[in-house]
Design a protein around this motif. Structure first.
Motif, PDB file in Angstrom:
ATOM      1  N   PHE A   1      32.264  -9.247  57.734  1.00  0.00           N
ATOM      2  CA  PHE A   1      31.933 -10.150  58.829  1.00  0.00           C
ATOM      3  C   PHE A   1      33.167 -10.434  59.685  1.00  0.00           C
ATOM      4  CE2 PHE A   1      31.242 -14.135  60.987  1.00  0.00           C
ATOM      5  CZ  PHE A   1      29.883 -14.150  61.281  1.00  0.00           C
TER       6      PHE A   1
ATOM      7  N   ALA B   1      34.491 -17.222  67.315  1.00  0.00           N
ATOM      8  CA  ALA B   1      34.039 -18.601  67.438  1.00  0.00           C
ATOM      9  C   ALA B   1      34.515 -19.181  68.757  1.00  0.00           C
ATOM     10  CB  ALA B   1      34.586 -19.423  66.276  1.00  0.00           C
TER      11      ALA B   1
ATOM     12  N   GLN C   1      38.040 -19.077  70.446  1.00  0.00           N
ATOM     13  CA  GLN C   1      38.951 -20.057  69.848  1.00  0.00           C
ATOM     14  C   GLN C   1      39.618 -19.510  68.601  1.00  0.00           C
ATOM     15  OE1 GLN C   1      35.848 -23.466  69.862  1.00  0.00           O
ATOM     16  NE2 GLN C   1      37.827 -24.464  70.014  1.00  0.00           N
ATOM     17  N   THR C   2      38.810 -18.875  67.780  1.00  0.00           N
ATOM     18  CA  THR C   2      39.351 -18.358  66.527  1.00  0.00           C
ATOM     19  C   THR C   2      38.425 -17.268  66.006  1.00  0.00           C
ATOM     20  OG1 THR C   2      39.996 -18.981  64.277  1.00  0.00           O
ATOM     21  CG2 THR C   2      38.264 -20.265  65.248  1.00  0.00           C
TER      22      THR C   2
ATOM     23  N   VAL D   1      36.471 -15.653  62.935  1.00  0.00           N
ATOM     24  CA  VAL D   1      35.976 -16.036  61.614  1.00  0.00           C
ATOM     25  C   VAL D   1      35.866 -14.796  60.735  1.00  0.00           C
ATOM     26  CG1 VAL D   1      34.042 -17.038  60.326  1.00  0.00           C
ATOM     27  CG2 VAL D   1      34.718 -18.014  62.543  1.00  0.00           C
ATOM     28  N   ARG D   2      36.683 -14.748  59.684  1.00  0.00           N
ATOM     29  CA  ARG D   2      36.673 -13.619  58.747  1.00  0.00           C
ATOM     30  C   ARG D   2      36.624 -14.158  57.331  1.00  0.00           C
ATOM     31  NH1 ARG D   2      40.077  -8.497  59.623  1.00  0.00           N
ATOM     32  NH2 ARG D   2      38.269  -7.873  58.411  1.00  0.00           N
ATOM     33  N   PRO D   3      35.452 -14.274  56.758  1.00  0.00           N
ATOM     34  CA  PRO D   3      35.321 -14.909  55.437  1.00  0.00           C
ATOM     35  C   PRO D   3      35.975 -14.105  54.321  1.00  0.00           C
ATOM     36  CG  PRO D   3      33.168 -14.527  56.465  1.00  0.00           C
ATOM     37  CD  PRO D   3      34.171 -13.836  57.309  1.00  0.00           C
TER      38      PRO D   3
ATOM     39  N   ARG E   1      37.747 -26.189  65.560  1.00  0.00           N
ATOM     40  CA  ARG E   1      38.272 -24.834  65.745  1.00  0.00           C
ATOM     41  C   ARG E   1      39.628 -24.858  66.446  1.00  0.00           C
ATOM     42  NH1 ARG E   1      32.448 -22.258  67.595  1.00  0.00           N
ATOM     43  NH2 ARG E   1      31.699 -21.785  65.500  1.00  0.00           N
ATOM     44  N   GLU E   2      39.810 -25.789  67.373  1.00  0.00           N
ATOM     45  CA  GLU E   2      41.119 -25.916  68.014  1.00  0.00           C
ATOM     46  C   GLU E   2      42.179 -26.315  66.991  1.00  0.00           C
ATOM     47  OE1 GLU E   2      40.408 -24.096  70.848  1.00  0.00           O
ATOM     48  OE2 GLU E   2      42.228 -25.171  71.449  1.00  0.00           O
TER      49      GLU E   2
ATOM     50  N   PHE F   1      33.110 -23.065  60.721  1.00  0.00           N
ATOM     51  CA  PHE F   1      33.742 -21.852  60.195  1.00  0.00           C
ATOM     52  C   PHE F   1      32.806 -20.957  59.388  1.00  0.00           C
ATOM     53  CE2 PHE F   1      36.884 -25.230  60.710  1.00  0.00           C
ATOM     54  CZ  PHE F   1      37.626 -24.635  61.719  1.00  0.00           C
TER      55      PHE F   1
ATOM     56  N   HIS G   1      30.129 -11.592  52.544  1.00  0.00           N
ATOM     57  CA  HIS G   1      30.349 -11.316  53.974  1.00  0.00           C
ATOM     58  C   HIS G   1      31.602 -10.485  54.155  1.00  0.00           C
ATOM     59  CE1 HIS G   1      27.903 -15.007  53.953  1.00  0.00           C
ATOM     60  NE2 HIS G   1      27.334 -14.453  55.002  1.00  0.00           N
TER      61      HIS G   1
ATOM     62  N   PRO H   1      30.395 -18.127  58.256  1.00  0.00           N
ATOM     63  CA  PRO H   1      30.225 -18.100  56.802  1.00  0.00           C
ATOM     64  C   PRO H   1      31.530 -18.211  56.005  1.00  0.00           C
ATOM     65  CG  PRO H   1      30.032 -15.887  57.681  1.00  0.00           C
ATOM     66  CD  PRO H   1      30.213 -16.794  58.851  1.00  0.00           C
ATOM     67  N   ALA H   2      32.660 -18.416  56.670  1.00  0.00           N
ATOM     68  CA  ALA H   2      33.900 -18.636  55.918  1.00  0.00           C
ATOM     69  C   ALA H   2      33.882 -20.047  55.339  1.00  0.00           C
ATOM     70  CB  ALA H   2      35.104 -18.450  56.829  1.00  0.00           C
ATOM     71  N   LYS H   3      34.663 -20.259  54.298  1.00  0.00           N
ATOM     72  CA  LYS H   3      34.774 -21.594  53.707  1.00  0.00           C
ATOM     73  C   LYS H   3      35.645 -22.481  54.603  1.00  0.00           C
ATOM     74  CE  LYS H   3      35.498 -20.213  49.341  1.00  0.00           C
ATOM     75  NZ  LYS H   3      36.019 -20.268  48.016  1.00  0.00           N
TER      76      LYS H   3
ATOM     77  N   ALA I   1      43.154 -23.311  64.982  1.00  0.00           N
ATOM     78  CA  ALA I   1      43.883 -22.328  65.781  1.00  0.00           C
ATOM     79  C   ALA I   1      45.283 -22.827  66.148  1.00  0.00           C
ATOM     80  CB  ALA I   1      43.087 -21.999  67.043  1.00  0.00           C
TER      81      ALA I   1
ATOM     82  N   THR J   1      29.127 -18.754  66.998  1.00  0.00           N
ATOM     83  CA  THR J   1      29.950 -17.636  66.557  1.00  0.00           C
ATOM     84  C   THR J   1      29.215 -16.349  66.918  1.00  0.00           C
ATOM     85  OG1 THR J   1      30.862 -18.966  64.772  1.00  0.00           O
ATOM     86  CG2 THR J   1      31.092 -16.583  64.565  1.00  0.00           C
TER      87      THR J   1
END
Ligand SMILES: Nc1nc2c(ncn2[C@@H]2O[C@H](COP(=O)(O)OP(=O)(O)O)[C@@H](O)[C@H]2O)c(=O)[nH]1
Lengths: 299, 414
Positions: B239, B243, B226-227, B229-231, A19-20, A49, B236, A51-53, A23, B288
């Motif tokens: 969503f 995270a 940290q970030t 998450v937007r799928p 994740r770092e 990540f 989703h 449910p994102a890919k 970002a 998350t």
């Protein structure tokens, strides 16, 4: 019953690192060899990540001297997880003369990969390359940072590394520099296998015991393949073997084994006394072999 | 499996590498090919014993000079735990490496050469462990074979160390004294027969016995985002998850939370880990989180339980360990990285230099490489941090030189 998450320290650390990367960098890539470590990285990236890919592509530096099983596996994985795979070929660098093929008994394309990798980094302007190296593999790697800064030439300046204090990762770089990132730095070989077991992660078939045409040299077992140089007196026979690492076929030795399941592999590693890189001929060249290759920009 | 992170500290030649090599050997973590390499090198150097330090000194320069100059990470495991050892150098000019090595440690092994006893270096090692608030400390009094395994000498060293302990402000630590011979493997993993007067644990027994409650602190929960998450996928579509990694204590679904710095409130709707949902997630876990309200949360924000929020401040005092060749000067600007957020800071004042041997503090105008001092900082925006002594995870920062991008210092908020 209340559902409480049980924390896996190493897994959480790796996810944190992924994740770092996303970002802090604009254009990361995951270096994918098809081996168990990079397959583990893919699973961890998925988790980070979901449910994102997975938000970055995979890069495979293809030496052309592959185990066919690994390539088949790679393509299946890419399809299933809808990954974006980039392949660059060492053969191209040989053809355009930027590297020269080694000759002789121990010839390998392993060290030639570096040039192809650096070209790909430049071509795609990657600023972070995520790799599956672990510190327990080799003593020069024991000093490697999690975010390891490389200069324009991909070189590692081991005496002048950024201090990595606490769990904070500093990914700031200048244009032209890039960072090698090692999310499973703190994992051991056994940690990786236990994780593959627990997570039911699929791995290429060559990790399991199978019947293969081999020959022996210097006490190590080599695949009898068109890509591997063989003296006339080095006789080919069939034996039950498996591979502990999956690299270029010319520098990855097999071990005799009956282990045909993850459980049995773990059992074998627990009992085994030969370390994983012991089956990598590229490290045997000299005591400082790995450090020298790293300084030149190797993974 | 439980993971324990250990740092080792000792002066050059106290036997740090030998001790770690021993631990590896006795837990069967050195494989035959590595052992063969060690045997070969030992022979080449004309030793009549196995030089285990060769297992840990990784870089060519170190092997040539025979000293450890950078932090090396070494791994071994037993049926109970996985151990990660940060092997750090002992010289004063490597203070920054010692701080780095100890900064992730849950336990420390401080080595003392029985022939030399407590020396200035020992003060420094102890000081750094206290600065970092490492809770579990083993003082390994090594080379007992060279002092006839004398109980009297051991007792004297323990006495001297306890004297030193009195000077420390950090009292929540456990200190264990163990007489050892790293070279001969006595009281490392196996009890020494030469020291029947010592009835305590071996080093390995002690480490094996530590429970996570012993070495992890429990403090108010913090979640640095940290970030996001937007799928944006069909399944989703709406969503929006945050995270990050939880520190301090657990978070539960239904917890009322405050988001810093905006001070908006919401409630934890769900805690996701990969494709599963959990009602509670412990400190240390990377999860998350989704919230019940549509609030604006971005990287660098901190989610805390409502009522447990730290105060925001635009100026702070901190102890800083300086790690850069270019000295730290008042009036200069740096980038402060506090977990997942960055901000510009100005060095307001350098209050004093803290001597790491407990000999007192001095007024200085700058902090040089490897100096530790008290510094005042002005921040470009409010920071919601804790004091390091109350909350390690949310009380630390690093300073980055914007010109070189180097990590120039490590800070502990007072
Ligand atoms: N007699 C004796 N020698 C030791 C012992 N431990 C280490 N040494 C020796 O002390 C020297 C320095 O050890 P080393 O582990 O390299 O120290 P380091 O600089 O702290 O890593 C080496 O020659 C070791 O063989 C011990 O318990 N007894």
């Amino acid at each position: 019953m209340k559902k409480i998450l049980e924390n896996n320290v190493l897994e959480s650390e790796a996810i944190y690192i992924f994740r770092e990367v996303v970002a802090q960098f604009e254009n990361p890539v995951l270096l994918f060899s098809g081996g168990k470590d990079s397959i583990t990285l893919v699973r961890l990236a998925q988790k980070a990540f979901f449910p994102a890919k997975i938000p970055f592509p995979l890069l495979h530096i293809d030496t052309g001297h592959n185990f066919p099983e690994t390539i088949a596996f790679r393509d299946k994985l890419v399809k299933e997880l809808e990954l974006n795979l980039i392949v660059r070929h060492v053969q191209e660098n040989i053809d355009n003369g930027t590297v020269t093929e080694e000759t002789g008994k121990y010839s390998s394309r392993n060290s030639l990969q570096t040039a192809t990798l650096l070209d790909a980094i430049e071509e795609f302007k990657f600023d972070a390359c995520i790799g599956g190296a672990r510190r327990d593999e080799e003593k020069a790697r024991a000093k490697e940072r999690i975010f390891s800064v490389r200069n324009d030439f991909g070189e590692w300046d081991e005496k002048n590394q950024r201090p990595e204090v606490f769990d904070m990762l500093n990914g700031r770089i200048e244009l032209g520099q890039n960072v090698r990132v090692f999310p499973i730095s703190n994992w051991t070989e056994l940690d990786v296998w236990n994780y593959i077991d627990k997570e039911n992660i699929e791995i290429p078939s060559i990790y399991f015991s199978h019947l293969r045409e081999i020959f022996e040299r210097d006490g190590l077992i080599w695949s009898a393949s068109q890509h591997v140089y063989r003296d006339e007196d080095e006789l080919v026979e069939k034996r039950k073997v498996r591979f502990r690492t999956v690299g270029d076929i010319t520098c990855t030795a097999a071990v005799e084994s009956e282990a045909d399941s993850i459980d049995r592999i773990i059992e074998e590693i627990r009992a085994s006394t030969l370390s994983e890189r012991g089956a990598r001929i590229d490290d045997k060249r000299s005591e400082a072999a790995m450090e020298t290759r790293k300084q030149q920009g190797y993974f | 499996m439980e993971v324990l992170k250990i740092a080792t500290a000792g002066s050059v030649d106290d036997g740090k590498s030998t001790l770690i090599g021993r631990l590896l050997y006795d837990t069967k973590s050195i494989t035959t090919d590595k052992l063969e390499a060690i045997e070969k090198s030992s022979k080449k150097k004309g030793y009549d014993y196995l030089d285990f330090s060769l297992a840990t000194d990784g870089l060519v320069a170190e092997r040539e000079q025979g000293i450890t100059i950078d932090v090396a990470h070494i791994y071994f495991s037993t049926n109970k735990k996985s151990y990660i050892v940060a092997d750090t150098p002992g010289h004063i000019e490597y203070t920054r490496n010692m701080v780095t090595g100890a900064s992730t440690a849950q336990a420390s092994i401080i080595l003392i050469d029985a022939r030399k006893g407590v020396i200035e270096q020992t003060y420094r090692h102890f000081f750094i462990n206290n600065l970092l608030r490492v809770k579990e400390i083993v003082v390994a009094i090594n080379k007992m074979d060279l002092v006839n395994y004398s109980q009297k000498i051991f007792d004297e060293i323990v006495g001297d160390f306890k004297e030193l302990q009195r000077k420390s402000e950090f009292k929540d630590q456990t200190i264990k004294f163990i007489p050892v011979s790293a070279l001969w493997g006595e009281n490392i993993a196996n009890k020494s027969e030469a020291m029947p007067w010592y009835t305590g644990e071996t080093i390995l027994q002690y480490l094996e016995g530590l429970r996570s409650e012993d070495f992890n602190e429990v403090t108010p929960a913090r979640f640095s985002v940290q970030t996001v998450v937007r799928p944006k996928s069909e399944s989703h579509h709406d969503f929006r998850g945050y995270a990050g990694r939880i520190t301090g204590s657990s978070f539960k679904v239904g917890d009322e939370v405050t988001i810093l710095p905006s001070l908006t409130s919401s409630t934890i709707e769900k805690i996701h880990f990969f494709d599963e949902e959990f009602e509670e997630a412990p400190a240390g876990s990377s999860v998350t989180i989704t919230l019940t309200d549509e609030v604006n949360v971005t990287r660098g924000d901190i989610i805390v339980k409502s009522g447990e929020a730290p105060e925001g401040t635009k100026s702070l005092n901190a102890v800083v360990c300086w790690m850069d060749m270019k000295a730290l000067q008042p009036g200069t600007k740096y980038i402060l990285q506090h977990n997942t957020q960055n901000m510009a800071v100005k060095i307001d004042a350098i209050h004093e230099n803290i001597s790491t041997d407990y000999s007192g503090n001095s007024i200085v105008s700058s902090l040089k490489l490897n100096d530790i001092g008290k510094v005042g900082l002005k921040l470009s925006k409010p920071l919601f941090a804790d004091a390091y002594k109350n909350n390690k995870a949310n009380g630390k920062f690093i300073l980055i030189d914007a010109h070189t991008n180097n990590t120039a210092g490590a800070g502990f908020i007072i």
